[in-house]
Write a protein that holds these residues in place. Structure first.
Motif, PDB file in Angstrom:
ATOM      1  N   UNK A 227      81.735  31.409  58.930  1.00  0.00           N
ATOM      2  CA  UNK A 227      82.430  31.055  57.696  1.00  0.00           C
ATOM      3  C   UNK A 227      81.452  31.092  56.520  1.00  0.00           C
ATOM      4  N   UNK A 228      81.724  31.895  55.486  1.00  0.00           N
ATOM      5  CA  UNK A 228      80.786  32.022  54.362  1.00  0.00           C
ATOM      6  C   UNK A 228      80.972  30.906  53.332  1.00  0.00           C
ATOM      7  N   UNK A 229      80.975  29.671  53.800  1.00  0.00           N
ATOM      8  CA  UNK A 229      81.240  28.521  52.923  1.00  0.00           C
ATOM      9  C   UNK A 229      80.056  27.564  52.990  1.00  0.00           C
ATOM     10  N   UNK A 230      79.547  27.193  51.819  1.00  0.00           N
ATOM     11  CA  UNK A 230      78.402  26.292  51.726  1.00  0.00           C
ATOM     12  C   UNK A 230      78.663  25.239  50.659  1.00  0.00           C
ATOM     13  N   UNK A 231      78.012  24.113  50.800  1.00  0.00           N
ATOM     14  CA  UNK A 231      78.062  23.107  49.757  1.00  0.00           C
ATOM     15  C   UNK A 231      77.096  23.483  48.644  1.00  0.00           C
ATOM     16  N   UNK A 232      77.617  23.699  47.463  1.00  0.00           N
ATOM     17  CA  UNK A 232      76.757  24.005  46.323  1.00  0.00           C
ATOM     18  C   UNK A 232      76.870  22.880  45.304  1.00  0.00           C
ATOM     19  N   UNK A 233      75.717  22.336  44.985  1.00  0.00           N
ATOM     20  CA  UNK A 233      75.677  21.161  44.104  1.00  0.00           C
ATOM     21  C   UNK A 233      76.067  21.528  42.679  1.00  0.00           C
TER      22      UNK A 233
END
Length: 390
Positions: A227-233
């Motif tokens: 899954x190409x999903x990340x937490x970005x601040x």
């Protein structure tokens, strides 16, 4: 298996997971049991609680416009949707519009988006610099070529209030919330049969939903989907100023900075120079120095500002194309994904919650076709690009 016997387990009790649970519990053709697994019911790091909480119609992808058209009607009529035993949620919906600013380099994109939006019935106006200056005399327009102003159906609201309203309604309808850390999905023969919890316990299910926001990716380890999903601040800064900005909408500057009023103060934010995936949720105060320079240029009265407070939250950022990834996992049809909203989750929660509830209860999207946001586009290498990403 009868519909009444179905067990649905949703991982993530933020606004998206709670919206799916709520719509499913309300669905007339669903009589099963819904369990929501949430690791932190205080929502201290939840994007739902830390977002600037706004809604707009000014997208370039028709499916996103349609989602927001339903979303604004839902928010306007939240009393009839989410009241519980006479208690009516107050989300403070304020419809003052979005104002996109463009230099000559960005004017063509605004015009293309405008044509799409108007074709779908969005009330939006293009303003040349002179008209923009007349409407908002506190704005610096000398370096602008065009602006796009939402006239109706755009604004901001209390995102945490919306989350709590969905959660309270869902629980009132019999949805069970379990405080636990989900670690993955147990599956065999092409179907998920349980959600695995920290410590090894399992919650059996007939349907599972990944609505874990910025923490969605590791839950799918071993399922064949990266899954190409990340937490970005993203940081939000609240400031005061002696400036006056009457009738101020949510302004999107050409630099990517945004600002809007919040009572007697203003809040703002801007993308960092470089994104670090899954960075700690610590406020970058140096970034406000950059924001101040842009604020002072765009609104001369903002030369004198005082930072009052700031906070950081995650965008569950989809690096593939910055659009939501919805629907069945490509290899596990009873595992539904609701991930990668890239900052649009709060405004899209009503339509997505309704849509995934329909998928479980009826086997298809029956109110609004969300298939353009299907996860299948990852498998096929397709992108659904949104030109209006903030």
């Amino acid at each position: 298996m009868s519909q009444a016997a179905q067990q649905v387990v949703i991982v993530g009790g933020g606004v998206m997971g709670s919206a799916i649970a709520c719509f499913l519990a309300m669905h007339p053709r669903f009589g099963g049991k819904v369990t929501v697994v949430e690791r932190d019911p205080t929502y201290a790091q939840a994007s739902s609680a830390l977002s600037a909480s706004s809604i707009r119609q000014q997208f370039s992808a028709p499916v996103n416009i349609a989602i927001s058209q339903y979303g604004i009607e839902f928010l306007r009529n939240i009393k009839q949707h989410l009241a519980v035993e006479g208690n009516v949620p107050d989300i403070g919906l304020t419809e003052k519009g979005y104002l996109y600013l463009a230099t000559a380099a960005g004017a063509a994109t605004l015009r293309e988006n405008h044509a799409t939006q108007r074709a779908m019935g969005v009330e939006v106006a293009l303003l040349e610099p002179a008209a923009l200056q007349q409407r908002f005399p506190w704005l610096q327009v000398d370096d602008l070529a065009l602006a796009s102003l939402g006239l109706k159906g755009e604004g901001w609201f209390d995102g945490y209030g919306l989350l709590m309203a969905f959660r309270h309604k869902a629980r009132n309808l019999g949805v069970q919330y379990v405080k636990a850390e989900a670690t993955g999905f147990a599956y065999s023969q092409g179907r998920v049969h349980a959600v695995t919890l920290e410590g090894g316990a399992q919650l059996p299910c007939d349907w599972a939903v990944n609505a874990a926001g910025a923490w969605a990716k590791p839950l799918l380890a071993g399922t064949g989907l990266d899954l190409p999903v990340h937490g970005r601040r993203r940081c939000v800064y609240a400031f005061t100023s002696p400036a006056k900005t009457p009738d101020c909408p949510l302004v999107i500057d050409t630099s990517g900075l945004w600002f809007r009023p919040e009572g007697d103060i203003w809040i703002c934010g801007l993308p960092p120079p470089q994104d670090d995936n899954d960075a700690p949720l610590e406020v970058d105060y140096d970034l406000f120095d950059q924001a101040w320079l842009t604020l002072a240029h765009r609104v001369p009265g903002f030369e004198a500002v005082r930072l009052q407070r700031a906070w950081a939250g995650y965008y569950e950022y989809n690096t593939h194309d910055q659009n939501a990834l919805l629907g069945p996992h490509p290899a596990l049809p009873n595992l539904l994904l609701a991930n990668g909203f890239s900052g649009h989750g709060l405004q899209q929660a009503p339509a997505v919650g309704r849509g995934l509830a329909e998928w479980i209860a009826e086997g298809a999207y029956t109110s609004l076709d969300l298939s353009p946001l299907s996860v299948q586009r990852l498998v096929e290498g397709r992108a659904l690009l949104e030109r209006n990403v903030i």
